[in-house]
Design a protein around this motif. Sequence first.
Motif, PDB file in Angstrom:
ATOM      1  N   ASN A  34       0.800  -1.225   0.000  1.00  0.00           N
ATOM      2  CA  ASN A  34       0.000   0.000   0.000  1.00  0.00           C
ATOM      3  C   ASN A  34       0.836   1.282   0.000  1.00  0.00           C
ATOM      4  N   ARG A  35       2.004   1.291   0.589  1.00  0.00           N
ATOM      5  CA  ARG A  35       2.814   2.517   0.673  1.00  0.00           C
ATOM      6  C   ARG A  35       3.414   2.904  -0.681  1.00  0.00           C
ATOM      7  N   TYR A  36       3.815   1.927  -1.452  1.00  0.00           N
ATOM      8  CA  TYR A  36       4.522   2.217  -2.697  1.00  0.00           C
ATOM      9  C   TYR A  36       3.675   2.859  -3.787  1.00  0.00           C
ATOM     10  N   ASN A  57       3.879  12.413   2.862  1.00  0.00           N
ATOM     11  CA  ASN A  57       4.399  11.487   3.868  1.00  0.00           C
ATOM     12  C   ASN A  57       5.925  11.461   3.905  1.00  0.00           C
ATOM     13  N   ASP A  58       6.584  12.121   2.949  1.00  0.00           N
ATOM     14  CA  ASP A  58       8.045  12.141   2.940  1.00  0.00           C
ATOM     15  C   ASP A  58       8.603  12.899   4.142  1.00  0.00           C
ATOM     16  N   GLU A  59       7.899  13.967   4.543  1.00  0.00           N
ATOM     17  CA  GLU A  59       8.360  14.750   5.689  1.00  0.00           C
ATOM     18  C   GLU A  59       7.834  14.189   7.006  1.00  0.00           C
ATOM     19  N   GLY A  65      -4.680  12.292   6.947  1.00  0.00           N
ATOM     20  CA  GLY A  65      -5.659  12.712   5.958  1.00  0.00           C
ATOM     21  C   GLY A  65      -5.228  12.705   4.517  1.00  0.00           C
ATOM     22  N   LEU A  66      -4.058  13.204   4.212  1.00  0.00           N
ATOM     23  CA  LEU A  66      -3.658  13.366   2.821  1.00  0.00           C
ATOM     24  C   LEU A  66      -2.289  12.747   2.564  1.00  0.00           C
ATOM     25  N   ASP A  67      -2.121  12.251   1.333  1.00  0.00           N
ATOM     26  CA  ASP A  67      -0.851  11.634   0.949  1.00  0.00           C
ATOM     27  C   ASP A  67      -0.082  12.455  -0.066  1.00  0.00           C
ATOM     28  N   LEU A  68      -0.789  13.084  -0.999  1.00  0.00           N
ATOM     29  CA  LEU A  68      -0.155  13.834  -2.083  1.00  0.00           C
ATOM     30  C   LEU A  68      -0.730  15.238  -2.134  1.00  0.00           C
ATOM     31  N   GLN A  78      -5.817  11.766  -1.128  1.00  0.00           N
ATOM     32  CA  GLN A  78      -5.633  10.650  -0.206  1.00  0.00           C
ATOM     33  C   GLN A  78      -5.614   9.419  -1.109  1.00  0.00           C
ATOM     34  N   VAL A  79      -4.555   8.626  -1.051  1.00  0.00           N
ATOM     35  CA  VAL A  79      -4.456   7.397  -1.834  1.00  0.00           C
ATOM     36  C   VAL A  79      -4.711   6.243  -0.877  1.00  0.00           C
ATOM     37  N   THR A  80      -5.742   5.434  -1.175  1.00  0.00           N
ATOM     38  CA  THR A  80      -6.148   4.403  -0.235  1.00  0.00           C
ATOM     39  C   THR A  80      -6.706   3.180  -0.949  1.00  0.00           C
ATOM     40  N   SER A  81      -6.582   2.043  -0.305  1.00  0.00           N
ATOM     41  CA  SER A  81      -7.223   0.834  -0.819  1.00  0.00           C
ATOM     42  C   SER A  81      -8.567   0.609  -0.118  1.00  0.00           C
ATOM     43  N   THR A  82      -8.889   1.459   0.847  1.00  0.00           N
ATOM     44  CA  THR A  82     -10.147   1.355   1.586  1.00  0.00           C
ATOM     45  C   THR A  82     -11.180   2.253   0.926  1.00  0.00           C
TER      46      THR A  82
END
Length: 147
Positions: A34-36, A57-59, A65-68, A78-82
């Motif tokens: 999921n992280r990649y 998430n790099d910092e 809430g948000l990934d990108l 938000q990138v999610t598999s849910t």
Amino acid sequence: MITRGHLIGKIVDGLTSISQQVSTRCQLGLTDLNRYPEDLFKDYLNEALALSLVNLNDERSNEPGLDLGDEVPSVAFQVTSTKTAQKVNKTLKTTSKNQFDEINVLVIGKKQTSYQLGQSLIQSLAFTEENIWDIGDLCKKTISPSA
């Protein structure tokens, strides 16, 4: 010579393959993959939609809430598999209104047909079900960016 249709087919097949792999692994309780996809989708969205997203998430590992995010057009994902409404509402609750003007949720897989979203959340963030994307939506945007 490689045609546009051939390239789009490869992209669609690749996105579908990633979606299936993440789905199958999650069903087995294996969430290592999921992280990649965050970085993969960051690069993909940057090219497909002419954005300059960075991985938030790099910092800070697992930014709430948000990934990108891309500060210039003020767009975040938000990138999610849910795919549940609970996950979308949780994302919206942990997102600061002033942080980004447009919030999108990218479901790695297939989203639900409808969502029960918190009315106060969607009003304060100008969020609608149109802001919930799945791999099918991403494929459509690959074929026609205005989709």
